[in-house]
Design an enzyme around this catalytic site. Structure first.
Site, PDB file in Angstrom:
ATOM      1  CD  GLN B 222      32.963  16.373 -28.087  1.00  0.00           C
ATOM      2  OE1 GLN B 222      33.951  17.016 -27.773  1.00  0.00           O
ATOM      3  NE2 GLN B 222      31.902  16.955 -28.639  1.00  0.00           N
ATOM      4  NE  ARG B 372      27.662  24.638 -23.548  1.00  0.00           N
ATOM      5  CZ  ARG B 372      27.405  24.306 -22.282  1.00  0.00           C
ATOM      6  NH1 ARG B 372      28.354  24.342 -21.382  1.00  0.00           N
ATOM      7  NH2 ARG B 372      26.194  23.965 -21.916  1.00  0.00           N
ATOM      8  CB  CYS B 373      30.129  27.431 -30.918  1.00  0.00           C
ATOM      9  SG  CYS B 373      31.060  27.674 -32.419  1.00  0.00           S
ATOM     10  CD  GLU B 742      27.229  23.400 -29.896  1.00  0.00           C
ATOM     11  OE1 GLU B 742      28.116  22.555 -29.863  1.00  0.00           O
ATOM     12  OE2 GLU B 742      26.588  23.653 -30.927  1.00  0.00           O
TER      13      GLU B 742
END
Lengths: 170, 788, 292
Positions: B222, B372-373, B742
């Protein structure tokens, strides 16, 4: 290591592959046949990223040996589009934002393609059950359901597909 | 309402065109890591430890090496010769690439096999014989903190498993406020260890060109640029120099934070390619992915929240033990070992807060990455939203009313929180009211009372969360010293089409579409004619990558700023072409016109052509700009979610009947993509609430290490999410956007947990830890006298 | 995760398959749907030297009524049960059992013969076969024999099949007008193995008394089991809330679950009680013609 030659019809085309007995069908498709649209996401037959059609039936190609497909006709995501362009299922996924990262998408569309053949429109619950062998981590499935509904209407409804309302997109 | 300034053909902000990246994905033409195939490519597979802590007595590779096609078995001792057996984590901790003497967690890499084919490599790892001597294991982080506990990291030279202590806030003032409060509610909350489980696992193809001395690595990352720099720093001593390292992040099959770290497999594959001089491919399988890659969460928290009888929330005190496993492999900004956890005062105007977090080593895989945060925000939001609900129930006030009473008021923004954050904008009352109206909150409360009278269990849960994303301003935010700006480079071609390149990397978020829409909005060039590229460090401008909902706040802003630089130059060219003063020109998307003379117009396409064919003397030719955007502040998306659950008294099953999510992410670039992000995030919020957990037995054996037991929700478990939004633009962001990917993962778990506890509060239930599995809920029911 | 190498044999007839099994003995493993075997081979829990793939044997997939019984070819795919009107209306318990096995894609390959012969106590068909009193037809070097489901499952992943024998057909008695049956499964998520499941097949006379009852339990014992005490609590009694409650408590008491990630022993026992109560209730309603 014993190798054998298998003959299969892949997306309508006669193909031959020389394979080890233990070669998984998904690896045959990806490596020997060079069709990398079919993906691998697990080894326990849960994720469905490897879904293809064997003789028209959607199955998980990670849980079949390539030798088992000898003499069979298989369809992969690369075979969904026809001479007139992308299929209603592909269009539905595009139109309804039924994909994000795209990794589960080929398998999901193969399952959907078999589902939308049935004339009677499946209910949302039936669609959800039908795709329960395909995991998606991105979409939360709502738009995949919409994509399948879009495809079904496009195939089976004589009327033009209505523009669908979306709660989030005024 | 989402408003638009451009036509659908131009497709600027507020439009929902079909995504530009989708044609390749729907036709099986995506290019993921496993699709990369190079001539002469070798395969790598990894031998992993069956034990959570053991000394490696011996590694006998002779049988593996005897298999035709096996070229090498690489051990830690081999890497030690080159000083490559250790590597830094993104949190400046250290971790083994391959062990030279001991393994510290189950599924840790022990050695790697290089073979000509995947199947041969798979045979070879079975043939490697490793003799282990088992060592004592510490799994429980509380036991790990006790004196005399088994040391996980003797290499640290400290007689403790304690990694770090971090605290923020005024302990004395907080204590005083809590003491003066009518009531202090106290609760232990555990946020369990989970795994992002993107459907694509991790992998790489490392290709070292011995002649050119250049390393190219295709990698599921990423953050390709940061990885390149880390590789240069780690392997500089063996001759890898940053200009000769190219990291290419191809299409990524989901990231969610799990593809930020550098895993040992990447480094071993690179080392193997450098040593052997051929491309080496490594693709982990699902079990390796779940058992060895960085986990998320694992926070053991005790929280205290002060509340007065009138419903005023006063102060929050939080103590947390953060289980990092074998190494602190979080990917937080370096200044914040517990990430942005101190957003834990949430959406409420608290007068005091004090937060303490202690990191601890255990014999479990390393981590502390996101799921996802944005850097521990989920843990923060879960804590405050659970505590607010407990407080409401304790004083007998409706949880919605208590939230309304304590929300930061609209006119308080920008709002400085007691723990130091400056919230940019918000309208919390509006979002909650909208959610309540859509779901019919008051009617549901009536129905709940009727059901309760009949002995049926129904609960309504609210979560009114505040997110904190867009890291971040360079004064506070860096990873390994690299400031957390992000970048955009836009070139407008002579025919008026454009290419835009970014330092971020989409993993499904739709950057190729949304970035093109930002450029279309700013320049009026149709989004269909803006080519977006990311992920190749040789071509893209430097950036910190995509995670923590930072792409729109940083690179999206950079796109707007670069486009505005282009527009500034375009204005000069237009003035020259129109023989007018720059000040007399008016811009509307796609063209400049002379004020008062609407026929005197130059389109962006005409201007672009002139930039290469007829530019003013003395001006540089061309029409391009680069911008490195250093955000002045973070952005603070928010929302209110309401969940309705029914509980089966017999089986303990929780069924989500309805779930309404109102999100506010500021101005919306693409409504359909935002809605899709919310849907997906909600399902990833549902997952740890009811299904997913990775746990360990006392011997450190991973439980839930495959999709047999790691229960990723299917379309059947995932409800039909009902979504909507309010729009409160960010005042400091160039296009007023905030980030959204998120928010739902952060906001959903407490809404679900609050609903379940709400259904059971009258029975004396105060709290249930997630995941609220049937077995766990059944136990709570029976313990509280409910028969099914 | 890659299987170990093996020899692959694909017989074109049952006779050939039996010959091959005899020739290769314990080295050989039958590949039917492969939905349990292939994943086990991938993680190298199973490394058979020889695979005998019986997918190419003709006339091995069928569902037909004959002599008051449903004859099911061993290679009949689970999805065929879902698609068959005969099964759906005539043998709802088989429909309900097949429908909750794994997922639709797996069910397109998975076979009833494999599900039964694998004898995994977590598999769904065994409990149903016990409940309906099925007959399992096996063929081996010494010919064909019929084995009652009650005698078939005899240990942990172990059956009455002799070396070299394979399941060729399953026969399920047709329900009478007074039969009610159902399969009720509770799982952590769709497609999972059962935390517990209950198969009920009973008859109720006009006076409302239970005249016969067979109850099978899934994944709460080492061997697929009948809940005989529960059956006794029903047979000869008026079916009402009290007797159903008594029977479901017996089922909970006589099962023998193990704690695992699906839950502790006490939970599974109680779940058997809850599911048995619901399943018996549903079966009774069907027997009395109140529902389908």
């Amino acid at each position: 290591m014993s190798l054998r030659e298998i003959h299969l019809t892949v997306n309508g085309e006669a193909r031959t592959a020389t394979v080890e007995n233990r070669l998984l069908l998904v690896h045959c498709i990806r490596e020997n046949l060079g069709l990398t649209g079919t993906h691998v996401g697990c080894e326990t037959s849960h994720c469905g990223a490897c879904t293809i059609h064997v003789e028209g039936t959607p199955v998980k190609s990670c849980t079949m040996f390539a030798v088992q497909a000898d003499g069979k006709s298989i369809t992969t995501v690369e075979g969904l589009a026809g001479p007139d362009g992308i299929s209603p299922v592909q269009e539905g996924f595009w139109e309804e934002h039924g994909l994000q990262c795209g990794f589960c998408t080929p398998g999901m569309m193969m399952t959907a393609t078999a589902l939308v053949r049935v004339e009677e429109e499946p209910s949302e619950a039936e669609i959800r059950e039908a795709i329960s062998g395909n995991l998606c981590r991105c979409t939360g499935y709502v738009n995949i359901v919409r994509a399948i509904q879009f495809a079904h209407r496009k195939i089976h409804s004589p009327a033009p597909v209505p523009v669908m309302a979306h709660e989030g997109g005024e | 309402m989402v408003t638009t300034r451009t036509t659908p053909e131009v497709g600027g902000m507020g439009h929902s065109p079909r995504r530009k990246e989708d044609p390749r994905f729907i036709q099986g033409k995506g290019n993921y890591i496993e699709d990369i195939k190079l001539p002469g490519m070798l395969w790598m597979d990894i031998v992993r430890s069956p034990y959570a802590h053991a000394r490696i007595v011996s590694i006998d590779a002779s049988k593996a090496l005897a298999i035709p096609g096996v070229l090498a078995v690489i051990t830690g001792k081999d890497l030690e010769k080159y000083g490559l057996h250790w590597m830094p984590t993104l949190m400046s901790d250290t971790q083994m690439v391959l062990p030279t003497d001991t393994v510290k967690y189950q599924a840790q890499e022990v050695c790697a096999v290089i073979a000509t084919e995947r199947y041969i490599a798979a045979d070879a790892i079975q043939a490697v014989e490793v003799e282990y001597e088992e060592l004592p294991v510490v799994v429980d982080p509380f036991k790990a903190m006790e004196p005399g506990a088994t040391l996980v990291r003797p290499d640290k030279g400290k007689d403790t498993n304690h990694i770090w202590h971090w605290e923020v806030g005024d302990p004395d003032a907080t204590d005083a406020i809590l003491k003066a409060s009518d009531l202090v509610v106290k609760q232990d909350v555990y946020i369990p260890r989970i795994h992002v489980a993107s459907i694509e696992t991790c992998g790489c193809v490392a290709s070292f060109d011995k002649v050119e001395g250049k390393l190219t690595v295709w990698m599921t990352t990423q953050a390709p640029h940061a990885i390149r720099t880390v590789l240069a720093l780690v392997a500089g001593h063996v001759g890898l120099s940053e200009e000769r390292i190219r990291v290419i992040s191809p299409d990524i099959g989901g990231g969610f934070g799990g593809k930020v770290p550098v895993y040992p497999g990447y480094v071993i594959a690179i080392a193997a390619s450098v040593l052997i001089g051929k491309p080496v491919k490594w693709i982990e399988d699902r079990m390796e992915n779940l058992q060895a890659d960085s986990f998320a969460r694992d926070y053991h928290t005790t929280a205290e929240l002060g509340v007065n009888r009138d419903g005023t929330l006063t102060a929050l005190r939080v103590k947390t033990l953060a289980d990092h496993g074998y190494a602190d492999s979080a990917a937080n900004p370096s200044k914040f070992p517990a990430g942005l956890y101190h957003i834990c005062t949430g959406s409420y105007d608290l007068k005091g807060a004090h937060v303490e977090v202690d990191g601890v080593y255990t014999n479990k895989p390393p981590g502390g990455v996101a799921y996802r945060c944005s850097f521990r925000v989920t843990e923060a939001v879960h804590t405050i939203e659970r505590m607010v609900d407990i407080a409401a129930h304790e004083i007998g006030m409706d949880p919605a009313a208590l939230r309304m009473k304590n929300f930061i008021e609209e006119d308080q923004f920008p709002y400085k929180s007691v723990l130091g954050w400056e919230y940019d904008s918000g309208n919390y009352h509006a979002a909650l009211r909208k959610a309540m109206d859509i779901i019919g909150y008051e009617d549901l409360r009536k129905e709940q009372l009727e059901k309760r009278a009949k002995g049926e269990l129904m609960g309504i849960g609210i979560s009114s969360f505040t997110e904190i994303v867009g890291a971040g301003p360079s004064r506070d935010f860096d990873i390994l010293g690299i400031k957390m700006f992000d970048s955009a480079e836009i070139r407008v071609h002579p025919t008026g089409k454009a290419i835009a390149r970014f330092g971020t990397k989409s993993q499904g978020q739709g950057h190729e579409t949304t970035y093109a829409q930002i450029v279309a909005e700013e320049l009026g060039i149709p989004m269909s004619q803006v080519q977006v590229e990311e992920g190749d460090t040789d071509t893209a401008p430097y950036g910190l990558g995509t995670y923590a909902s930072r792409s729109t706040p940083t690179a999206g802003a950079a796109a707007a700023m670069a486009a505005r630089k282009i527009r500034d130059k375009a204005r000069k060219i237009a003035a020259y072409l129109l023989e007018a003063d720059e000040e007399d020109l008016e811009w509307e998307p796609g063209k400049f016109s002379v004020r008062g003379n609407p026929d005197a117009v130059k389109t962006i396409q005409e201007i672009a052509f002139a930039a290469y064919t007829n530019h003013p003397q003395g001006m540089e030719a061309g029409l391009e700009a680069t911008h490195y955007y250093d955000p002045p502040n973070l952005t603070y998306p928010f929302g209110s979610y309401i969940c309705v659950v029914d509980i089966d008294k017999g089986t303990g099953q929780v069924t989500i009947r309805r779930f309404v999510a109102i999100d506010d992410c500021g101005n919306i670039i693409n409504p359909k993509i935002v809605e899709g992000q919310v849907h997906g995030g909600l399902t990833m919020g549902l997952a740890p609430s009811l299904y997913e957990e990775i746990s360990y037995d006392e011997a450190g054996n991973c439980l839930g290490g495959s999709f047999v037991d790691y229960l990723v929700p299917t379309a059947v478990e995932s409800p039909h999410w009902e979504t909507g939004h309010t729009i409160t633009p960010s005042p400091h962001h160039p296009i007023g956007a905030k980030g959204v990917g998120e928010s739902p993962t952060v906001g959903a778990p407490p809404a679900i947990a609050n609903a379940v506890v709400d259904a059971l509060w009258h029975l004396g239930v105060r709290h249930i830890d997630i995941p609220m599995t049937p077995a766990r809920v059944w136990k709570v029911l029976r313990d509280h006298g409910v028969e099914g | 995760m890659i299987p170990a190498a093996f020899d692959y044999l694909a017989p074109a007839s049952l006779d050939e398959a039996i010959d091959l099994l005899a020739r290769h003995g314990p080295d050989a493993k039958i590949l039917s749907g492969g939905m349990s075997l292939i994943p086990a081979m991938k993680i190298r829990l199973a490394e058979p030297a020889v695979i005998v793939d019986i997918n190419g044997i003709p006339d091995f997939e069928y569902l037909r009524e004959e002599g008051g019984q449903l004859h099911i070819g061993a290679m009949t795919r689970e999805s065929a049960f879902e698609q068959s009107g005969l099964v759906r209306h005539g043998y709802p318990i088989l429909f309900e059992t097949a429908k909750v096995i794994a997922d639709p894609l797996v069910r397109n390959r998975a076979t009833i013969g494999g599900n039964i012969a694998h004898a995994d106590p977590a598999n769904d068909h065994p409990a149903t076969m016990l409940a309906v009193g099925a007959t399992i037809v096996a063929r081996g070097p010494n010919g064909t024999r019929e084995i009652a489901a009650d005698d078939f499952f005899n240990g942990f992943f172990s059956t009455a099949l002799e070396d070299g024998e394979m399941v060729t057909e399953i026969r399920v008695p047709a329900p009478t007008a007074r039969t009610g049956s159902t399969y009720l499964k509770f799982e952590r998520k769709v497609g999972d193995y059962a935390i517990a499941a209950v198969a009920v097949n009973l008859e109720v006379d006009e006076a409302g008394h239970c005249t016969s009852a067979r109850i099978g339990l899934t994944n709460v014992s080492d061997v697929p089991m009948r809940a005989r005490n529960a059956e006794s609590a029903l047979i000869g009694h008026a079916v009402n809330a009290k007797s159903i409650e008594a029977a479901s408590r017996e089922a909970a008491a006589e099962c023998d679950p193990k704690a695992d990630l699906r839950g502790p022993v006490e939970y599974k026992r109680d779940l058997v009680r809850v599911l048995a109560g619901r399943a018996i209730g549903r079966a009774v309603a069907r027997a009395q013609g109140r529902t389908h």
